[in-house]
Structures are given as structure tokens and as C-alpha cells.
Scaffold this motif. Structure first.
Motif, PDB file in Angstrom:
ATOM      1  N   LEU A  25       0.735  -1.240  -0.130  1.00  0.00           N
ATOM      2  CA  LEU A  25      -0.372  -0.346  -0.063  1.00  0.00           C
ATOM      3  C   LEU A  25       1.252   0.992  -0.379  1.00  0.00           C
ATOM      4  CD1 LEU A  25      -2.667   1.163   0.015  1.00  0.00           C
ATOM      5  CD2 LEU A  25      -2.325   1.015   2.776  1.00  0.00           C
ATOM      6  N   MET A  26       1.947   1.138   0.738  1.00  0.00           N
ATOM      7  CA  MET A  26       2.698   2.410   0.756  1.00  0.00           C
ATOM      8  C   MET A  26       3.551   2.564  -0.690  1.00  0.00           C
ATOM      9  SD  MET A  26       4.567   2.431   4.950  1.00  0.00           S
ATOM     10  CE  MET A  26       5.432   1.014   4.315  1.00  0.00           C
ATOM     11  N   GLY A  27       4.157   1.384  -0.887  1.00  0.00           N
ATOM     12  CA  GLY A  27       5.364   1.517  -2.318  1.00  0.00           C
ATOM     13  C   GLY A  27       3.150   1.995  -3.126  1.00  0.00           C
ATOM     14  N   LYS A  28       2.950   1.741  -4.039  1.00  0.00           N
ATOM     15  CA  LYS A  28       1.601   2.576  -4.541  1.00  0.00           C
ATOM     16  C   LYS A  28       1.238   4.066  -4.423  1.00  0.00           C
ATOM     17  CE  LYS A  28       0.229  -1.059  -7.280  1.00  0.00           C
ATOM     18  NZ  LYS A  28       1.155  -1.286  -8.282  1.00  0.00           N
ATOM     19  N   LEU A  29       1.105   4.149  -3.012  1.00  0.00           N
ATOM     20  CA  LEU A  29       0.802   4.852  -2.696  1.00  0.00           C
ATOM     21  C   LEU A  29       1.964   6.536  -3.006  1.00  0.00           C
ATOM     22  CD1 LEU A  29      -1.507   7.266  -1.434  1.00  0.00           C
ATOM     23  CD2 LEU A  29      -0.411   6.977   0.804  1.00  0.00           C
ATOM     24  N   GLU A  30       2.943   5.738  -3.126  1.00  0.00           N
ATOM     25  CA  GLU A  30       4.263   6.184  -3.181  1.00  0.00           C
ATOM     26  C   GLU A  30       4.259   6.719  -4.948  1.00  0.00           C
ATOM     27  OE1 GLU A  30       9.595   6.543  -2.942  1.00  0.00           O
ATOM     28  OE2 GLU A  30       7.585   4.451  -2.346  1.00  0.00           O
ATOM     29  N   GLY A  31       4.225   6.114  -5.173  1.00  0.00           N
ATOM     30  CA  GLY A  31       4.386   5.923  -6.882  1.00  0.00           C
ATOM     31  C   GLY A  31       2.904   6.632  -7.786  1.00  0.00           C
ATOM     32  N   PHE A  32       1.501   6.479  -6.914  1.00  0.00           N
ATOM     33  CA  PHE A  32       0.797   6.755  -7.179  1.00  0.00           C
ATOM     34  C   PHE A  32       1.038   8.919  -7.369  1.00  0.00           C
ATOM     35  CE2 PHE A  32      -3.853   9.606  -6.426  1.00  0.00           C
ATOM     36  CZ  PHE A  32      -4.013   8.954  -7.380  1.00  0.00           C
ATOM     37  N   LEU A  33       1.751   9.441  -6.266  1.00  0.00           N
ATOM     38  CA  LEU A  33       1.853  10.828  -5.355  1.00  0.00           C
ATOM     39  C   LEU A  33       2.776  11.167  -6.513  1.00  0.00           C
ATOM     40  CD1 LEU A  33       1.047  11.518  -1.386  1.00  0.00           C
ATOM     41  CD2 LEU A  33      -0.367  11.549  -2.894  1.00  0.00           C
ATOM     42  N   ARG A  34       3.938  10.530  -6.279  1.00  0.00           N
ATOM     43  CA  ARG A  34       4.876  10.679  -7.423  1.00  0.00           C
ATOM     44  C   ARG A  34       4.816  11.252  -8.718  1.00  0.00           C
ATOM     45  NH1 ARG A  34      10.518   7.872  -6.595  1.00  0.00           N
ATOM     46  NH2 ARG A  34      10.865   8.491  -4.305  1.00  0.00           N
ATOM     47  N   GLY A  35       3.326  10.003  -9.087  1.00  0.00           N
ATOM     48  CA  GLY A  35       2.788  10.503 -10.832  1.00  0.00           C
ATOM     49  C   GLY A  35       2.168  11.367 -10.940  1.00  0.00           C
ATOM     50  N   ILE A  36       1.564  12.168  -9.976  1.00  0.00           N
ATOM     51  CA  ILE A  36       0.583  13.608 -10.051  1.00  0.00           C
ATOM     52  C   ILE A  36       1.286  14.448  -9.926  1.00  0.00           C
ATOM     53  CG2 ILE A  36      -0.782  14.626  -8.409  1.00  0.00           C
ATOM     54  CD1 ILE A  36      -2.451  12.216  -8.169  1.00  0.00           C
ATOM     55  N   GLN A  37       3.004  14.107  -8.901  1.00  0.00           N
ATOM     56  CA  GLN A  37       3.477  15.185  -9.261  1.00  0.00           C
ATOM     57  C   GLN A  37       4.373  15.446 -10.132  1.00  0.00           C
ATOM     58  OE1 GLN A  37       5.803  14.541  -5.547  1.00  0.00           O
ATOM     59  NE2 GLN A  37       4.400  15.670  -3.957  1.00  0.00           N
ATOM     60  N   LEU A  64      -5.307   8.934 -13.806  1.00  0.00           N
ATOM     61  CA  LEU A  64      -4.194   8.631 -14.548  1.00  0.00           C
ATOM     62  C   LEU A  64      -3.316   8.801 -14.689  1.00  0.00           C
ATOM     63  CD1 LEU A  64      -7.063   9.283 -17.780  1.00  0.00           C
ATOM     64  CD2 LEU A  64      -6.495   6.620 -16.326  1.00  0.00           C
ATOM     65  N   ASP A  65      -2.949   9.726 -14.218  1.00  0.00           N
ATOM     66  CA  ASP A  65      -0.835   9.755 -13.628  1.00  0.00           C
ATOM     67  C   ASP A  65      -0.852   9.359 -12.744  1.00  0.00           C
ATOM     68  OD1 ASP A  65      -0.530  11.352 -16.458  1.00  0.00           O
ATOM     69  OD2 ASP A  65      -1.003  13.624 -15.166  1.00  0.00           O
ATOM     70  N   GLY A  66      -1.665   9.878 -11.417  1.00  0.00           N
ATOM     71  CA  GLY A  66      -1.306   9.204 -10.803  1.00  0.00           C
ATOM     72  C   GLY A  66      -1.246   7.616 -10.236  1.00  0.00           C
ATOM     73  N   ILE A  67      -2.032   6.813 -11.530  1.00  0.00           N
ATOM     74  CA  ILE A  67      -2.307   5.530 -12.092  1.00  0.00           C
ATOM     75  C   ILE A  67      -0.758   4.794 -12.572  1.00  0.00           C
ATOM     76  CG2 ILE A  67      -3.423   3.757 -12.394  1.00  0.00           C
ATOM     77  CD1 ILE A  67      -6.110   4.994 -11.582  1.00  0.00           C
ATOM     78  N   CYS A  68      -0.909   5.581 -13.157  1.00  0.00           N
ATOM     79  CA  CYS A  68       0.815   4.939 -14.495  1.00  0.00           C
ATOM     80  C   CYS A  68       1.228   5.397 -13.364  1.00  0.00           C
ATOM     81  CB  CYS A  68       0.933   6.216 -15.743  1.00  0.00           C
ATOM     82  SG  CYS A  68      -0.094   5.610 -17.004  1.00  0.00           S
ATOM     83  N   GLY A  69       2.354   6.358 -12.564  1.00  0.00           N
ATOM     84  CA  GLY A  69       2.859   6.511 -11.755  1.00  0.00           C
ATOM     85  C   GLY A  69       3.326   5.155 -10.463  1.00  0.00           C
TER      86      GLY A  69
END
Length: 111
Positions: A25-37, A64-69
Motif C-alpha cells: 500500500l505504501m509503495g503504491k501510494l508513493e508511486g501514485f503521488l509521484r505520478g501526480i507530482q 490517470l497520471d497517478g495510476i501510471c506512476g
């Protein structure tokens, strides 16, 4: 049923499976937030005669960018999960977050 620590009787015990789920969960959340940023959608909406981005479209593009991240971050998340299992739990199933005891839920039969 609450698992209690065998040493200090605390109820703050983390199982290996729960730690794996939290790490994922933490890894997915980190990737999601990086994708948005890193999203180009963070720039101000384009206003032209042909196209005007609505707030809903902007939010959808950010998601969509967050999911890709999050998807792009999977390899490093997998490495993090392996490290948690290896260094925090080793061959044990449970970790007490109060006293640090590591043990198995079910006793391992001795030979």
C-alpha cells in the motif's frame, strides 16, 4: 481473534502478511503521488478557442497520471516488500511492535 505477544502480552502484533500488505500500500501510494507530482496536468488549464479543460477533466487526468506512476513504481515496491520480510521478520510470522519479539503463530515442532 487478537494475536497477543508471547513475551509482553501486548495486542500490538504485526503479522508478516499484514506487513506485506502495508508495504504494498505504501509503495503504491508513493508511486501514485509521484505520478501526480510529475504530471503535466499540474500546469494551469489550457484555455483556447478549441479546448478548455474542465476541473473534472483535470482531476481525471491527475488520477490517470497517478495510476501510471503507481504501476511504474512496482519494481521498487517489490524490493521494499522483500526487504521488510527479510530484515524485519526473517523466518518468523509475527513481530511485536511493543517489545520487538519475533515468533511464529503456531509452535514449530522440534525434532
Amino acid at each position: 481473534m487478537i494475536t497477543r505477544c508471547l513475551i509482553c502480552n501486548s495486542s500490538v502484533v504485526l503479522s508478516k502478511d499484514a506487513a506485506k500488505a502495508l508495504a504494498r500500500l505504501m509503495g503504491k501510494l508513493e508511486g501514485f503521488l509521484r505520478g501526480i507530482q510529475q504530471s503535466p496536468a499540474r500546469q494551469p488549464p489550457i484555455t483556447s478557442d478549441l479546448h478548455c479543460e474542465s476541473p473534472l477533466e483535470r482531476a481525471f487526468n491527475l488520477m490517470l497520471d497517478g495510476i501510471c506512476g503507481a504501476a511504474a513504481n512496482w519494481n521498487s515496491t517489490g524490493d521494499f516488500i522483500r526487504d521488510v520480510r527479510r530484515f524485519q521478520f526473517m523466518e518468523y510470522d509475527c513481530l511485536c511492535l511493543r517489545c520487538g519479539a519475533k515468533y511464529n503463530d503456531e509452535p514449530i515442532p522440534r525434532r
